[in-house]
Motif scaffolding. Structure first.
Motif, PDB file in Angstrom:
ATOM      1  N   SER A  35     -29.446  -9.839 -18.402  1.00  0.00           N
ATOM      2  CA  SER A  35     -28.983  -8.458 -18.508  1.00  0.00           C
ATOM      3  C   SER A  35     -27.666  -8.261 -17.764  1.00  0.00           C
ATOM      4  CB  SER A  35     -30.057  -7.521 -17.945  1.00  0.00           C
ATOM      5  OG  SER A  35     -29.587  -6.191 -17.908  1.00  0.00           O
ATOM      6  N   ALA A  36     -27.571  -8.844 -16.552  1.00  0.00           N
ATOM      7  CA  ALA A  36     -26.383  -8.644 -15.727  1.00  0.00           C
ATOM      8  C   ALA A  36     -25.157  -9.365 -16.282  1.00  0.00           C
ATOM      9  CB  ALA A  36     -26.656  -9.101 -14.302  1.00  0.00           C
ATOM     10  N   ILE A  37     -25.365 -10.560 -16.853  1.00  0.00           N
ATOM     11  CA  ILE A  37     -24.226 -11.377 -17.287  1.00  0.00           C
ATOM     12  C   ILE A  37     -23.857 -11.139 -18.749  1.00  0.00           C
ATOM     13  CG2 ILE A  37     -23.433 -13.751 -17.615  1.00  0.00           C
ATOM     14  CD1 ILE A  37     -25.208 -14.548 -15.258  1.00  0.00           C
ATOM     15  N   LEU A  38     -24.862 -10.964 -19.618  1.00  0.00           N
ATOM     16  CA  LEU A  38     -24.603 -10.941 -21.054  1.00  0.00           C
ATOM     17  C   LEU A  38     -24.777  -9.585 -21.722  1.00  0.00           C
ATOM     18  CD1 LEU A  38     -26.414 -14.271 -22.052  1.00  0.00           C
ATOM     19  CD2 LEU A  38     -23.978 -13.930 -21.558  1.00  0.00           C
ATOM     20  N   ILE A  39     -25.572  -8.699 -21.138  1.00  0.00           N
ATOM     21  CA  ILE A  39     -25.923  -7.469 -21.862  1.00  0.00           C
ATOM     22  C   ILE A  39     -25.352  -6.227 -21.160  1.00  0.00           C
ATOM     23  CG2 ILE A  39     -27.809  -6.083 -22.796  1.00  0.00           C
ATOM     24  CD1 ILE A  39     -29.510  -8.600 -22.887  1.00  0.00           C
ATOM     25  N   ASN A  40     -25.989  -5.807 -20.089  1.00  0.00           N
ATOM     26  CA  ASN A  40     -25.617  -4.538 -19.464  1.00  0.00           C
ATOM     27  C   ASN A  40     -24.605  -4.657 -18.337  1.00  0.00           C
ATOM     28  OD1 ASN A  40     -27.471  -3.154 -21.123  1.00  0.00           O
ATOM     29  ND2 ASN A  40     -29.151  -3.562 -19.692  1.00  0.00           N
ATOM     30  N   GLY A  41     -24.623  -5.795 -17.641  1.00  0.00           N
ATOM     31  CA  GLY A  41     -23.802  -5.910 -16.452  1.00  0.00           C
ATOM     32  C   GLY A  41     -24.378  -5.060 -15.334  1.00  0.00           C
ATOM     33  N   TYR A  42     -23.618  -4.912 -14.251  1.00  0.00           N
ATOM     34  CA  TYR A  42     -24.025  -4.031 -13.164  1.00  0.00           C
ATOM     35  C   TYR A  42     -23.201  -2.749 -13.248  1.00  0.00           C
ATOM     36  CZ  TYR A  42     -26.532  -7.916 -11.054  1.00  0.00           C
ATOM     37  OH  TYR A  42     -27.410  -8.939 -10.820  1.00  0.00           O
ATOM     38  N   LYS A  43     -23.895  -1.640 -13.300  1.00  0.00           N
ATOM     39  CA  LYS A  43     -23.237  -0.340 -13.394  1.00  0.00           C
ATOM     40  C   LYS A  43     -22.907   0.158 -11.994  1.00  0.00           C
ATOM     41  CE  LYS A  43     -23.854   4.237 -15.446  1.00  0.00           C
ATOM     42  NZ  LYS A  43     -24.828   5.152 -16.120  1.00  0.00           N
ATOM     43  N   LEU A  44     -21.704  -0.146 -11.542  1.00  0.00           N
ATOM     44  CA  LEU A  44     -21.290   0.233 -10.197  1.00  0.00           C
ATOM     45  C   LEU A  44     -20.951   1.714 -10.134  1.00  0.00           C
ATOM     46  CD1 LEU A  44     -19.016  -2.769  -9.186  1.00  0.00           C
ATOM     47  CD2 LEU A  44     -21.419  -2.402  -8.629  1.00  0.00           C
ATOM     48  N   GLY A  45     -21.430   2.358  -9.097  1.00  0.00           N
ATOM     49  CA  GLY A  45     -21.142   3.768  -8.909  1.00  0.00           C
ATOM     50  C   GLY A  45     -19.728   3.993  -8.416  1.00  0.00           C
ATOM     51  N   ILE A  46     -19.372   5.239  -8.301  1.00  0.00           N
ATOM     52  CA  ILE A  46     -18.025   5.605  -7.862  1.00  0.00           C
ATOM     53  C   ILE A  46     -17.745   5.091  -6.453  1.00  0.00           C
ATOM     54  CG2 ILE A  46     -16.587   7.594  -7.242  1.00  0.00           C
ATOM     55  CD1 ILE A  46     -17.838   9.056  -9.609  1.00  0.00           C
ATOM     56  N   ASP A  47     -18.788   5.011  -5.629  1.00  0.00           N
ATOM     57  CA  ASP A  47     -18.612   4.522  -4.263  1.00  0.00           C
ATOM     58  C   ASP A  47     -17.982   3.141  -4.238  1.00  0.00           C
ATOM     59  OD1 ASP A  47     -19.857   6.793  -3.174  1.00  0.00           O
ATOM     60  OD2 ASP A  47     -21.820   5.953  -3.645  1.00  0.00           O
ATOM     61  N   PHE A  48     -18.299   2.297  -5.228  1.00  0.00           N
ATOM     62  CA  PHE A  48     -17.801   0.925  -5.272  1.00  0.00           C
ATOM     63  C   PHE A  48     -16.704   0.725  -6.313  1.00  0.00           C
ATOM     64  CE2 PHE A  48     -22.324   0.348  -3.873  1.00  0.00           C
ATOM     65  CZ  PHE A  48     -22.018   0.049  -2.562  1.00  0.00           C
ATOM     66  N   ALA A  49     -16.779   1.427  -7.434  1.00  0.00           N
ATOM     67  CA  ALA A  49     -15.801   1.225  -8.500  1.00  0.00           C
ATOM     68  C   ALA A  49     -14.625   2.193  -8.422  1.00  0.00           C
ATOM     69  CB  ALA A  49     -16.494   1.371  -9.863  1.00  0.00           C
ATOM     70  N   GLY A  50     -14.753   3.240  -7.621  1.00  0.00           N
ATOM     71  CA  GLY A  50     -13.715   4.255  -7.563  1.00  0.00           C
ATOM     72  C   GLY A  50     -13.943   5.325  -8.631  1.00  0.00           C
ATOM     73  N   GLY A  51     -13.405   6.514  -8.412  1.00  0.00           N
ATOM     74  CA  GLY A  51     -13.574   7.593  -9.376  1.00  0.00           C
ATOM     75  C   GLY A  51     -13.564   8.943  -8.691  1.00  0.00           C
ATOM     76  N   VAL A  52     -14.229   9.909  -9.320  1.00  0.00           N
ATOM     77  CA  VAL A  52     -14.194  11.290  -8.852  1.00  0.00           C
ATOM     78  C   VAL A  52     -15.618  11.827  -8.751  1.00  0.00           C
ATOM     79  CG1 VAL A  52     -13.281  13.604  -9.257  1.00  0.00           C
ATOM     80  CG2 VAL A  52     -11.988  11.605 -10.031  1.00  0.00           C
ATOM     81  N   ILE A  53     -15.889  12.547  -7.658  1.00  0.00           N
ATOM     82  CA  ILE A  53     -17.167  13.225  -7.470  1.00  0.00           C
ATOM     83  C   ILE A  53     -16.885  14.717  -7.342  1.00  0.00           C
ATOM     84  CG2 ILE A  53     -19.212  13.488  -6.006  1.00  0.00           C
ATOM     85  CD1 ILE A  53     -18.757  10.650  -5.010  1.00  0.00           C
ATOM     86  N   VAL A  54     -17.587  15.516  -8.149  1.00  0.00           N
ATOM     87  CA  VAL A  54     -17.407  16.968  -8.132  1.00  0.00           C
ATOM     88  C   VAL A  54     -18.772  17.625  -7.982  1.00  0.00           C
ATOM     89  CG1 VAL A  54     -16.538  18.993  -9.343  1.00  0.00           C
ATOM     90  CG2 VAL A  54     -15.397  16.789  -9.647  1.00  0.00           C
ATOM     91  N   GLN A  55     -18.919  18.452  -6.961  1.00  0.00           N
ATOM     92  CA  GLN A  55     -20.139  19.248  -6.794  1.00  0.00           C
ATOM     93  C   GLN A  55     -19.834  20.657  -7.266  1.00  0.00           C
ATOM     94  OE1 GLN A  55     -21.975  19.132  -2.901  1.00  0.00           O
ATOM     95  NE2 GLN A  55     -22.955  21.120  -3.224  1.00  0.00           N
ATOM     96  N   ILE A  56     -20.628  21.136  -8.222  1.00  0.00           N
ATOM     97  CA  ILE A  56     -20.335  22.421  -8.852  1.00  0.00           C
ATOM     98  C   ILE A  56     -21.594  23.277  -8.914  1.00  0.00           C
ATOM     99  CG2 ILE A  56     -20.785  21.661 -11.228  1.00  0.00           C
ATOM    100  CD1 ILE A  56     -18.188  23.229 -11.967  1.00  0.00           C
ATOM    101  N   GLN A  57     -21.393  24.592  -8.845  1.00  0.00           N
ATOM    102  CA  GLN A  57     -22.509  25.527  -8.925  1.00  0.00           C
ATOM    103  C   GLN A  57     -22.206  26.596  -9.976  1.00  0.00           C
ATOM    104  OE1 GLN A  57     -23.470  28.614  -5.790  1.00  0.00           O
ATOM    105  NE2 GLN A  57     -25.240  27.245  -5.483  1.00  0.00           N
ATOM    106  N   PHE A  58     -23.176  26.818 -10.898  1.00  0.00           N
ATOM    107  CA  PHE A  58     -23.050  27.836 -11.932  1.00  0.00           C
ATOM    108  C   PHE A  58     -23.769  29.107 -11.500  1.00  0.00           C
ATOM    109  CE2 PHE A  58     -22.348  23.910 -14.219  1.00  0.00           C
ATOM    110  CZ  PHE A  58     -21.360  24.226 -15.139  1.00  0.00           C
ATOM    111  N   LEU A  59     -23.386  30.194 -12.124  1.00  0.00           N
ATOM    112  CA  LEU A  59     -24.063  31.459 -11.851  1.00  0.00           C
ATOM    113  C   LEU A  59     -25.472  31.445 -12.433  1.00  0.00           C
ATOM    114  CD1 LEU A  59     -23.916  34.334 -10.710  1.00  0.00           C
ATOM    115  CD2 LEU A  59     -23.019  35.072 -12.956  1.00  0.00           C
ATOM    116  N   ASN A  60     -25.595  30.873 -13.634  1.00  0.00           N
ATOM    117  CA  ASN A  60     -26.887  30.781 -14.316  1.00  0.00           C
ATOM    118  C   ASN A  60     -27.211  29.318 -14.615  1.00  0.00           C
ATOM    119  OD1 ASN A  60     -27.189  33.691 -14.564  1.00  0.00           O
ATOM    120  ND2 ASN A  60     -25.552  33.557 -16.105  1.00  0.00           N
TER     121      ASN A  60
END
Length: 366
Positions: A35-60
């Protein structure tokens, strides 16, 4: 008469079925590697792969799928949503490497996109973090280093405590610590450095006949490899929460292994003339009640977190659930049984010599 989960005198032949256990472990490990080598790989989170984290709150409250679909635009690639809280208004949004690197522009893009998708449900951004690829790489290197040094220190502790070979363990630690430092100048990535260092650690333990340490290290590696393999199969994102769970699993599995090793050491002293396989089997059976209680209560507590803890802690709890099962399995069938596969330990050999010397009627001792 107290209540016990396992009746006194139970003699389940764990060692007799160890080859079936090895086969099960091998199948799961191979499935994870495929799975790790041929199919899915490892899905690295933003903590390791880099990216953006947004915490948001809706009225409803907002539907998960509707929110994810509304944010699936080229400017915000790799969207994943995570709801937390009980009201369905708070979300943690994660994006992979964004074309827009500026935080203010990202904030504007998210707000405008949500206003267009949910015009009657205003939202507020409470937190926005941009994790660059350099920070992610640095966190990855530190996480891998932490795993290796944890395993190394465990090998030293086990060697000293159970085989009374503190000097050999200290020399091994110094050499391997220095070796890990030298590997930094080879140009290899941290992943390869850790793999090479682990291979050298196993080889040193084998050459020095630190069998208790070798059994514990192999058991810990077995747990980590199977856990991350199953995470790959399930497509679970590996972030700092999951890494914390993996480190916790190492500690949990080691604790379970030490319980068995403690009883084995006592049995080696009490009955050094008994065949090693029987002593290992006896030790596992004698600690079985404690293993069931410890594993069972930990599993139930972790299952409660998984079912009721919300999305933020979901992956942590899932990793712990896998680790509790695999760690208990390895304490019985890997860390203990490998001592038998490696042959008599130095401790076992010394116990036999002591028993032979002190036997009445021999060597002038009566």
């Amino acid at each position: 008469m107290g209540f016990t989960f396992v009746r006194h005198g139970t003699n389940i032949d764990f060692i007799g079925v160890r080859y079936w256990a090895y086969a099960i472990s091998l199948i799961v490990i191979l499935a994870g590697l495929v799975s790790a080598i041929l199919i899915n790989g490892y899905k690295l989170g933003i903590d390791f792969a880099g990216g953006v984290i947004v915490q948001i709150q809706f009225l409803n409250p907002v539907n998960d799928e509707a929110l994810k679909k509304s944010l699936d635009i080229p400017a915000l690639p790799g969207i994943s949503t995570q709801r937390f809280g009980d009201e369905g208004r708070d979300y943690l949004l994660r994006f992979s490497k964004s074309e827009t690197a500026d935080a203010s522009q990202l904030r504007t893009t998210v707000i405008e996109t949500l206003q267009k998708a949910f015009p009657d449900n205003p939202s507020e951004i409470q937190r926005l973090e941009v994790v660059g690829p350099k920070i992610g790489a640095d966190l990855t290197n530190k996480a891998l280093s932490a795993l290796y040094y944890a395993v190394l220190l465990i090998a030293v502790y086990i060697s000293g405590r159970f085989e009374q070979r503190w000097m050999a363990a200290a020399i091994m630690a110094a050499l391997l610590w220095g070796g890990m430092y030298l590997l930094n100048f080879t140009g290899l990535g941290m992943g390869w450095q850790v793999l090479v260092a682990l291979a050298i650690t196993l080889a040193v333990c084998f050459v020095l006949k630190l069998n208790f340490a070798l059994g514990a290290v192999v058991g810990l590696l077995h747990d980590v490899i199977i856990t991350v393999g199953i995470l790959s199969i399930l497509k679970v994102e590996i972030d700092l929460n999951v890494m914390a769970a993996i480190m916790t699993i190492i500690g949990y599995s080691l604790n379970d292994t030490i319980i068995v090793y403690d009883r084995l050491r006592e049995n080696l002293r009490a009955a050094p003339d008994v065949e090693l396989g029987q002593l290992v089997n006896r030790s596992v059976n004698q600690t079985l009640s404690r293993t069931i209680l410890t594993s069972g209560t930990t599993f139930l507590a972790t299952l409660s977190l998984y079912l009721l803890g919300g999305g933020v802690i979901h992956d942590f709890a899932l990793t712990m659930l896998i680790g509790v099962i695999v760690g208990t399995f390895s304490s019985i069938y890997v860390s203990s049984a490998i001592l038998l596969a490696l042959g008599n330990t130095e401790f076992y050999a010394r116990s036999q010599e002591k028993e032979e010397y002190e036997r009445p009627g021999e060597h002038g001792i009566v």
